[in-house]
Design a protein around this motif. Structure first.
Motif, PDB file in Angstrom:
ATOM      1  N   LYS A  96       4.486  48.899   2.778  1.00 37.14           N
ATOM      2  CA  LYS A  96       5.274  49.880   2.048  1.00 37.14           C
ATOM      3  C   LYS A  96       4.457  51.155   1.907  1.00 37.14           C
ATOM      4  O   LYS A  96       3.308  51.113   1.463  1.00 37.14           O
ATOM      5  N   ARG A  97       5.059  52.258   2.274  1.00 35.93           N
ATOM      6  CA  ARG A  97       4.384  53.547   2.207  1.00 35.93           C
ATOM      7  C   ARG A  97       5.280  54.542   1.478  1.00 35.93           C
ATOM      8  O   ARG A  97       6.475  54.345   1.352  1.00 35.93           O
ATOM      9  N   ILE A  98       4.669  55.663   1.026  1.00 35.97           N
ATOM     10  CA  ILE A  98       5.407  56.688   0.300  1.00 35.97           C
ATOM     11  C   ILE A  98       5.210  58.016   1.004  1.00 35.97           C
ATOM     12  O   ILE A  98       4.088  58.395   1.351  1.00 35.97           O
ATOM     13  N   ARG A  99       6.324  58.729   1.191  1.00 32.68           N
ATOM     14  CA  ARG A  99       6.278  60.041   1.822  1.00 32.68           C
ATOM     15  C   ARG A  99       6.667  61.083   0.777  1.00 32.68           C
ATOM     16  O   ARG A  99       7.668  60.919   0.079  1.00 32.68           O
ATOM     17  N   PRO A 100       5.888  62.132   0.637  1.00 35.15           N
ATOM     18  CA  PRO A 100       6.243  63.179  -0.325  1.00 35.15           C
ATOM     19  C   PRO A 100       7.570  63.843   0.043  1.00 35.15           C
ATOM     20  O   PRO A 100       7.882  64.024   1.210  1.00 35.15           O
ATOM     21  N   ALA A 101       8.329  64.174  -0.970  1.00 35.47           N
ATOM     22  CA  ALA A 101       9.638  64.796  -0.789  1.00 35.47           C
ATOM     23  C   ALA A 101       9.690  66.079  -1.610  1.00 35.47           C
ATOM     24  O   ALA A 101       8.824  66.327  -2.454  1.00 35.47           O
ATOM     25  N   PRO A 102      10.685  66.905  -1.391  1.00 35.80           N
ATOM     26  CA  PRO A 102      10.763  68.177  -2.127  1.00 35.80           C
ATOM     27  C   PRO A 102      10.918  67.981  -3.637  1.00 35.80           C
ATOM     28  O   PRO A 102      11.401  66.954  -4.101  1.00 35.80           O
ATOM     29  N   MET A 103      10.498  68.963  -4.364  1.00 34.29           N
ATOM     30  CA  MET A 103      10.650  69.030  -5.823  1.00 34.29           C
ATOM     31  C   MET A 103       9.954  67.867  -6.535  1.00 34.29           C
ATOM     32  O   MET A 103      10.457  67.332  -7.506  1.00 34.29           O
ATOM     33  N   GLY A 104       8.809  67.485  -6.040  1.00 36.34           N
ATOM     34  CA  GLY A 104       8.003  66.478  -6.729  1.00 36.34           C
ATOM     35  C   GLY A 104       8.480  65.049  -6.573  1.00 36.34           C
ATOM     36  O   GLY A 104       7.949  64.163  -7.223  1.00 36.34           O
ATOM     37  N   ARG A 105       9.461  64.828  -5.755  1.00 40.74           N
ATOM     38  CA  ARG A 105       9.943  63.457  -5.567  1.00 40.74           C
ATOM     39  C   ARG A 105       9.164  62.775  -4.450  1.00 40.74           C
ATOM     40  O   ARG A 105       8.359  63.397  -3.762  1.00 40.74           O
ATOM     41  N   ALA A 106       9.436  61.469  -4.262  1.00 43.25           N
ATOM     42  CA  ALA A 106       8.785  60.704  -3.199  1.00 43.25           C
ATOM     43  C   ALA A 106       9.800  59.731  -2.602  1.00 43.25           C
ATOM     44  O   ALA A 106      10.600  59.146  -3.324  1.00 43.25           O
ATOM     45  N   PHE A 107       9.733  59.579  -1.281  1.00 44.22           N
ATOM     46  CA  PHE A 107      10.600  58.635  -0.581  1.00 44.22           C
ATOM     47  C   PHE A 107       9.754  57.480  -0.070  1.00 44.22           C
ATOM     48  O   PHE A 107       8.652  57.682   0.439  1.00 44.22           O
ATOM     49  N   ARG A 108      10.293  56.265  -0.198  1.00 45.08           N
ATOM     50  CA  ARG A 108       9.583  55.082   0.323  1.00 45.08           C
ATOM     51  C   ARG A 108      10.055  54.801   1.740  1.00 45.08           C
ATOM     52  O   ARG A 108      11.216  54.962   2.062  1.00 45.08           O
ATOM     53  N   TYR A 109       9.118  54.362   2.574  1.00 40.56           N
ATOM     54  CA  TYR A 109       9.471  53.883   3.913  1.00 40.56           C
ATOM     55  C   TYR A 109       8.576  52.694   4.217  1.00 40.56           C
ATOM     56  O   TYR A 109       7.626  52.418   3.497  1.00 40.56           O
ATOM     57  N   GLN A 110       8.917  51.974   5.286  1.00 38.98           N
ATOM     58  CA  GLN A 110       8.201  50.750   5.615  1.00 38.98           C
ATOM     59  C   GLN A 110       7.645  50.820   7.026  1.00 38.98           C
ATOM     60  O   GLN A 110       8.343  51.210   7.958  1.00 38.98           O
ATOM     61  N   ARG A 111       6.390  50.432   7.162  1.00 37.33           N
ATOM     62  CA  ARG A 111       5.765  50.295   8.474  1.00 37.33           C
ATOM     63  C   ARG A 111       5.919  48.833   8.877  1.00 37.33           C
ATOM     64  O   ARG A 111       5.460  47.938   8.174  1.00 37.33           O
ATOM     65  N   ARG A 112       6.565  48.606   9.989  1.00 40.22           N
ATOM     66  CA  ARG A 112       6.814  47.230  10.416  1.00 40.22           C
ATOM     67  C   ARG A 112       5.683  46.712  11.296  1.00 40.22           C
ATOM     68  O   ARG A 112       5.079  47.465  12.051  1.00 40.22           O
ATOM     69  N   LEU A 113       5.429  45.421  11.196  1.00 43.58           N
ATOM     70  CA  LEU A 113       4.438  44.738  12.019  1.00 43.58           C
ATOM     71  C   LEU A 113       5.146  43.641  12.810  1.00 43.58           C
ATOM     72  O   LEU A 113       6.177  43.124  12.385  1.00 43.58           O
ATOM     73  N   ALA A 114       4.561  43.268  13.940  1.00 45.35           N
ATOM     74  CA  ALA A 114       5.180  42.251  14.787  1.00 45.35           C
ATOM     75  C   ALA A 114       4.161  41.185  15.171  1.00 45.35           C
ATOM     76  O   ALA A 114       2.970  41.472  15.318  1.00 45.35           O
ATOM     77  N   HIS A 115       4.650  39.952  15.307  1.00 45.43           N
ATOM     78  CA  HIS A 115       3.876  38.846  15.864  1.00 45.43           C
ATOM     79  C   HIS A 115       4.455  38.585  17.251  1.00 45.43           C
ATOM     80  O   HIS A 115       5.634  38.240  17.374  1.00 45.43           O
ATOM     81  N   ILE A 116       3.638  38.725  18.283  1.00 46.27           N
ATOM     82  CA  ILE A 116       4.094  38.558  19.662  1.00 46.27           C
ATOM     83  C   ILE A 116       3.637  37.199  20.166  1.00 46.27           C
ATOM     84  O   ILE A 116       2.453  36.870  20.081  1.00 46.27           O
ATOM     85  N   ILE A 117       4.571  36.420  20.693  1.00 43.33           N
ATOM     86  CA  ILE A 117       4.274  35.078  21.206  1.00 43.33           C
ATOM     87  C   ILE A 117       4.787  34.982  22.639  1.00 43.33           C
ATOM     88  O   ILE A 117       5.956  35.246  22.908  1.00 43.33           O
ATOM     89  N   VAL A 118       3.885  34.611  23.558  1.00 41.81           N
ATOM     90  CA  VAL A 118       4.245  34.430  24.959  1.00 41.81           C
ATOM     91  C   VAL A 118       3.916  32.996  25.350  1.00 41.81           C
ATOM     92  O   VAL A 118       2.806  32.517  25.094  1.00 41.81           O
ATOM     93  N   THR A 119       4.877  32.309  25.960  1.00 45.14           N
ATOM     94  CA  THR A 119       4.696  30.931  26.403  1.00 45.14           C
ATOM     95  C   THR A 119       4.897  30.867  27.907  1.00 45.14           C
ATOM     96  O   THR A 119       5.897  31.380  28.422  1.00 45.14           O
ATOM     97  N   VAL A 120       3.934  30.270  28.607  1.00 43.03           N
ATOM     98  CA  VAL A 120       4.068  30.066  30.047  1.00 43.03           C
ATOM     99  C   VAL A 120       4.154  28.571  30.320  1.00 43.03           C
ATOM    100  O   VAL A 120       3.601  27.756  29.578  1.00 43.03           O
TER     101      VAL A 120
END
Length: 174
Positions: A96-120
């Motif tokens: 979870k991250r916060i991005r500054p917004a106009p007039m002193g506000r803040a918007f939340r956004y999410q950085r996604r992570l992935a688990h990669i699985i390869v089967t042979v």
């Protein structure tokens, strides 16, 4: 009775907590699903996606796992006969991250992570497939049964609506 089917050995590798969304990783993984290992490596190597080097590294790791396990357990695994059985990207934890917004506000956004699985896994050889087909008899076809022909009915044209006629009395009254 037929012999029990040989269990197909699968060898897998994982890359956890990769800094990309699973949706973007799946774009690369869908390119290599079902391909032979050599062709999959070429495909990923020449891909222009940012996740391609990570997927290539995981694929190479799965191949190395196959050779290592086959040597340790005394299995006869042909690396040239391997193919990519599954390639999936699961969602990891979100940051979870916060991005500054106009007039002193803040918007939340999410950085996604992935688990990669390869089967042979190793593809069955043509001789093994034909031997398995010979061992299991095909179901006998029924004689004298024919498929009933279905009669198709033609569609009726849509009925035309009668145009509404204006009474002549109203015209004369005006």
């Amino acid at each position: 009775m037929a012999k029990a089917a040989e269990k197909i050995r699968e060898f897998r590798a994982e890359a956890k907590f990769q800094r990309t969304s699973p949706q973007k990783a799946k774009l690369v993984l869908d390119l290599i699903k079902g391909l032979r290992v050599e062709q999959a490596l070429n495909t990923v190597h020449f891909s222009t996606k940012r996740m391609a080097p990570v997927v290539e590294k995981v694929l190479r790791s799965a191949i190395q796992n196959a050779t290592y396990v086959s040597q340790e357990q005394g299995l006869d695994v042909d690396v040239d006969n391997l193919y990519v059985r599954t390639a999936i990207a699961n969602e990891g934890p979100r940051m979870k991250r916060i991005r500054p917004a106009p007039m002193g506000r803040a918007f939340r956004y999410q950085r996604r992570l992935a688990h990669i699985i390869v089967t042979v896994a190793e593809k069955k050889s043509a001789t093994a497939i034909s031997a398995a087909a010979d061992a299991t008899p095909a179901p006998a076809a029924k004689k004298g049964t024919k498929k009933a022909a279905t009669k198709t009915t033609a569609k009726k044209p849509a009925a035309k609506k009668a145009a509404a006629k204006k009474p002549a009395a109203k015209k004369a009254a005006k």
